[in-house]
Scaffold this active site. Structure first.
Site, PDB file in Angstrom:
ATOM      1  N   LEU A  40       0.835  -1.208   0.000  1.00 28.09           N
ATOM      2  CA  LEU A  40       0.000   0.000   0.000  1.00 28.09           C
ATOM      3  C   LEU A  40       0.870   1.258   0.000  1.00 28.09           C
ATOM      4  CD1 LEU A  40      -2.685  -1.340   2.452  1.00 28.09           C
ATOM      5  CD2 LEU A  40      -3.182  -0.481   0.167  1.00 28.09           C
ATOM      6  N   ALA A  73     -11.957 -17.286  19.354  1.00 28.20           N
ATOM      7  CA  ALA A  73     -12.103 -18.692  18.956  1.00 28.20           C
ATOM      8  C   ALA A  73     -13.129 -19.369  19.871  1.00 28.20           C
ATOM      9  CB  ALA A  73     -10.762 -19.402  19.028  1.00 28.20           C
ATOM     10  N   ARG A  75     -15.566 -17.905  21.532  1.00 30.38           N
ATOM     11  CA  ARG A  75     -16.888 -17.344  21.254  1.00 30.38           C
ATOM     12  C   ARG A  75     -17.489 -17.968  19.982  1.00 30.38           C
ATOM     13  NH1 ARG A  75     -17.194 -12.273  19.062  1.00 30.38           N
ATOM     14  NH2 ARG A  75     -15.079 -11.787  19.715  1.00 30.38           N
ATOM     15  N   ARG A  96      -5.459  -1.056   8.423  1.00 28.52           N
ATOM     16  CA  ARG A  96      -6.519  -0.061   8.217  1.00 28.52           C
ATOM     17  C   ARG A  96      -5.958   1.064   7.356  1.00 28.52           C
ATOM     18  NH1 ARG A  96      -9.452   1.221  13.504  1.00 28.52           N
ATOM     19  NH2 ARG A  96     -10.447  -0.780  13.087  1.00 28.52           N
ATOM     20  N   LYS A 131     -23.918  -0.770   7.572  1.00 30.99           N
ATOM     21  CA  LYS A 131     -24.581  -1.578   8.615  1.00 30.99           C
ATOM     22  C   LYS A 131     -25.759  -0.778   9.183  1.00 30.99           C
ATOM     23  CE  LYS A 131     -21.004  -4.694  10.150  1.00 30.99           C
ATOM     24  NZ  LYS A 131     -20.319  -5.297  11.289  1.00 30.99           N
ATOM     25  N   GLU A 158      -6.910  -8.998   7.093  1.00 30.77           N
ATOM     26  CA  GLU A 158      -8.131  -8.189   6.904  1.00 30.77           C
ATOM     27  C   GLU A 158      -7.714  -6.737   6.670  1.00 30.77           C
ATOM     28  OE1 GLU A 158     -12.176  -8.090   9.262  1.00 30.77           O
ATOM     29  OE2 GLU A 158     -10.917  -6.455   9.959  1.00 30.77           O
ATOM     30  N   ALA A 170     -16.400   5.929  13.105  1.00 31.06           N
ATOM     31  CA  ALA A 170     -16.195   4.578  13.672  1.00 31.06           C
ATOM     32  C   ALA A 170     -15.462   4.645  15.011  1.00 31.06           C
ATOM     33  CB  ALA A 170     -15.418   3.705  12.685  1.00 31.06           C
ATOM     34  N   GLU A 173     -17.951   6.039  17.594  1.00 30.52           N
ATOM     35  CA  GLU A 173     -18.983   5.029  17.901  1.00 30.52           C
ATOM     36  C   GLU A 173     -18.405   3.915  18.779  1.00 30.52           C
ATOM     37  OE1 GLU A 173     -21.264   1.295  17.109  1.00 30.52           O
ATOM     38  OE2 GLU A 173     -19.181   1.718  16.676  1.00 30.52           O
TER      39      GLU A 173
HETATM   40  P1  0O2 Z   1     -11.229  -4.780  16.240  1.00 30.94           P
HETATM   41  O1  0O2 Z   1     -10.636  -4.545  17.583  1.00 30.94           O
HETATM   42  O2  0O2 Z   1     -11.388  -3.508  15.445  1.00 30.94           O
HETATM   43  O3  0O2 Z   1     -10.571  -5.875  15.476  1.00 30.94           O
HETATM   44  P2  0O2 Z   1     -16.237 -10.663  13.068  1.00 30.94           P
HETATM   45  O4  0O2 Z   1     -14.971  -9.941  12.631  1.00 30.94           O
HETATM   46  O5  0O2 Z   1     -16.393 -11.999  12.405  1.00 30.94           O
HETATM   47  O6  0O2 Z   1     -16.342 -10.686  14.573  1.00 30.94           O
HETATM   48  P3  0O2 Z   1     -18.158  -9.431  11.342  1.00 30.94           P
HETATM   49  O7  0O2 Z   1     -19.284  -8.495  11.706  1.00 30.94           O
HETATM   50  O8  0O2 Z   1     -18.468 -10.580  10.465  1.00 30.94           O
HETATM   51  O9  0O2 Z   1     -17.498  -9.816  12.713  1.00 30.94           O
HETATM   52  O10 0O2 Z   1     -16.970  -8.707  10.647  1.00 30.94           O
HETATM   53  P4  0O2 Z   1     -16.966  -7.304  10.004  1.00 30.94           P
HETATM   54  O11 0O2 Z   1     -18.321  -6.817   9.752  1.00 30.94           O
HETATM   55  O12 0O2 Z   1     -16.040  -7.437   8.833  1.00 30.94           O
HETATM   56  O13 0O2 Z   1     -16.357  -6.371  11.149  1.00 30.94           O
HETATM   57  C1  0O2 Z   1     -15.113  -6.621  11.721  1.00 30.94           C
HETATM   58  C2  0O2 Z   1     -14.421  -5.345  12.150  1.00 30.94           C
HETATM   59  O14 0O2 Z   1     -14.973  -4.199  11.502  1.00 30.94           O
HETATM   60  C3  0O2 Z   1     -14.576  -5.022  13.632  1.00 30.94           C
HETATM   61  O15 0O2 Z   1     -13.557  -5.671  14.313  1.00 30.94           O
HETATM   62  C4  0O2 Z   1     -14.382  -3.509  13.660  1.00 30.94           C
HETATM   63  O16 0O2 Z   1     -13.018  -3.160  13.532  1.00 30.94           O
HETATM   64  C5  0O2 Z   1     -15.099  -3.090  12.405  1.00 30.94           C
HETATM   65  N1  0O2 Z   1     -16.530  -2.864  12.629  1.00 30.94           N
HETATM   66  C6  0O2 Z   1     -17.551  -3.606  12.165  1.00 30.94           C
HETATM   67  N2  0O2 Z   1     -18.731  -3.091  12.532  1.00 30.94           N
HETATM   68  C7  0O2 Z   1     -18.461  -1.977  13.249  1.00 30.94           C
HETATM   69  C8  0O2 Z   1     -19.281  -0.996  13.898  1.00 30.94           C
HETATM   70  O17 0O2 Z   1     -20.508  -1.050  13.899  1.00 30.94           O
HETATM   71  N3  0O2 Z   1     -18.635   0.007  14.540  1.00 30.94           N
HETATM   72  C9  0O2 Z   1     -17.281   0.126  14.578  1.00 30.94           C
HETATM   73  N4  0O2 Z   1     -16.733   1.146  15.220  1.00 30.94           N
HETATM   74  N5  0O2 Z   1     -16.465  -0.817  13.966  1.00 30.94           N
HETATM   75  C10 0O2 Z   1     -17.052  -1.833  13.324  1.00 30.94           C
HETATM   76  P5  0O2 Z   1     -13.726  -6.094  15.827  1.00 30.94           P
HETATM   77  O18 0O2 Z   1     -13.323  -7.524  15.946  1.00 30.94           O
HETATM   78  O19 0O2 Z   1     -15.079  -5.721  16.357  1.00 30.94           O
HETATM   79  O20 0O2 Z   1     -12.703  -5.227  16.589  1.00 30.94           O
END
Ligand code: 0O2
Length: 217
Positions: A40, A73, A75, A96, A131, A158, A170, A173
């Site tokens: 990147l 894991a 959970r 990010r 979302k 990711e 984000a 929030e």
């Molecule tokens: P961290 O500490 O940032 O890593 P999953 O990853 O499987 O638990 P999901 O919903 O399938 O959950 O994955 P998704 O939608 O790709 O979201 C994963 C990550 O995106 C989150 O990581 C957050 O970083 C971000 N994210 C998703 N939804 C939200 C939201 O509503 N608000 C904010 N602020 N961030 C969001 P983690 O594991 O939650 O935390």
């Protein structure tokens, strides 16, 4: 040591092997993440030098801690085995990327994922489809090869792409969510969702301004 029963040699060997495998796995994630970040950075410099614009404001990286890998894991009912973790916990390595404009997000995603040795596993476009709470970002789970002394491994990383406005929303929030331990009062929830709409409008307005001045995205 006196008073401590000695472990059977077989158990000691097994634990040493688990420790080595886990260390190698975590190193692989760190190297995969660093490779994605470097690619990147290369795109950022190339765009800056040749196109006279800078699509990336900021890049940050993190590897999930062993504690939060184990917690996630547990959970999700994923076995604590290297292969199971690699398959199901796809955000152990995270990058990010904060861009100025929405168009930069798509431009960068296309340039990165077009690279021959990168495989795209999943794309979640929460910019096109936010979302319900208003969260917007584009997530790509990709795999990149990392060459260790034991051979190549495909490492999932990711990558979250978002604009400055999306990132501001984000992180705010996220802080509110943690303050209320997930149980945010309804009137605040509505304001958070409204703020996401304002942030999206801001992105549109900034892109309009940029077009008005430079003629393109
Ligand atoms: P961290 O500490 O940032 O890593 P999953 O990853 O499987 O638990 P999901 O919903 O399938 O959950 O994955 P998704 O939608 O790709 O979201 C994963 C990550 O995106 C989150 O990581 C957050 O970083 C971000 N994210 C998703 N939804 C939200 C939201 O509503 N608000 C904010 N602020 N961030 C969001 P983690 O594991 O939650 O935390």
């Amino acid at each position: 040591m006196s008073g401590m029963p000695e472990l059977p040699a077989e158990d000691v060997r097994r634990f040493a092997q688990i420790r080595e495998d886990f260390t190698r796995m975590m190193l692989g994630y760190r190297f995969g993440m660093e490779q994605v970040a470097t690619r990147l950075e290369i795109l950022r410099e190339e765009f800056a030098e040749l196109h006279l614009d800078n699509p990336i404001e900021h890049i940050s990286t993190r590897v999930k801690s062993p504690e939060s890998i184990i917690e996630k894991a547990g959970r999700q009912g994923v076995e604590l085995e290297i292969e199971a973790l690699r398959e199901h916990i796809t955000d152990i390595a995270g990058v990010r990327v904060i861009c100025s404009f929405v168009a930069d997000v798509y431009r960068l995603v296309d340039s990165l994922t077009a690279q021959a040795d990168i495989t795209v596993r999943v794309v979640k476009d929460y910019i096109a489809n936010p979302k319900p709470n208003g969260y917007r970002s584009l997530h790509v789970i990709l795999e990149i090869p990392v060459f260790l002394s034991s051979g190549p491994v495909q490492v999932p990383v990711e990558v979250q792409f978002r604009t400055v406005a999306m990132d501001f929303w984000a992180s705010t929030e996220h802080k509110i969510f943690y303050k209320y331990e997930g149980d945010v009062p309804p009137h605040l929830r509505q304001r958070i969702t409204d703020a996401a709409v304002t942030a999206a409008r801001m992105d549109e307005e900034m892109a309009e301004l940029h077009r008005a001045v430079h003629g393109t995205d």
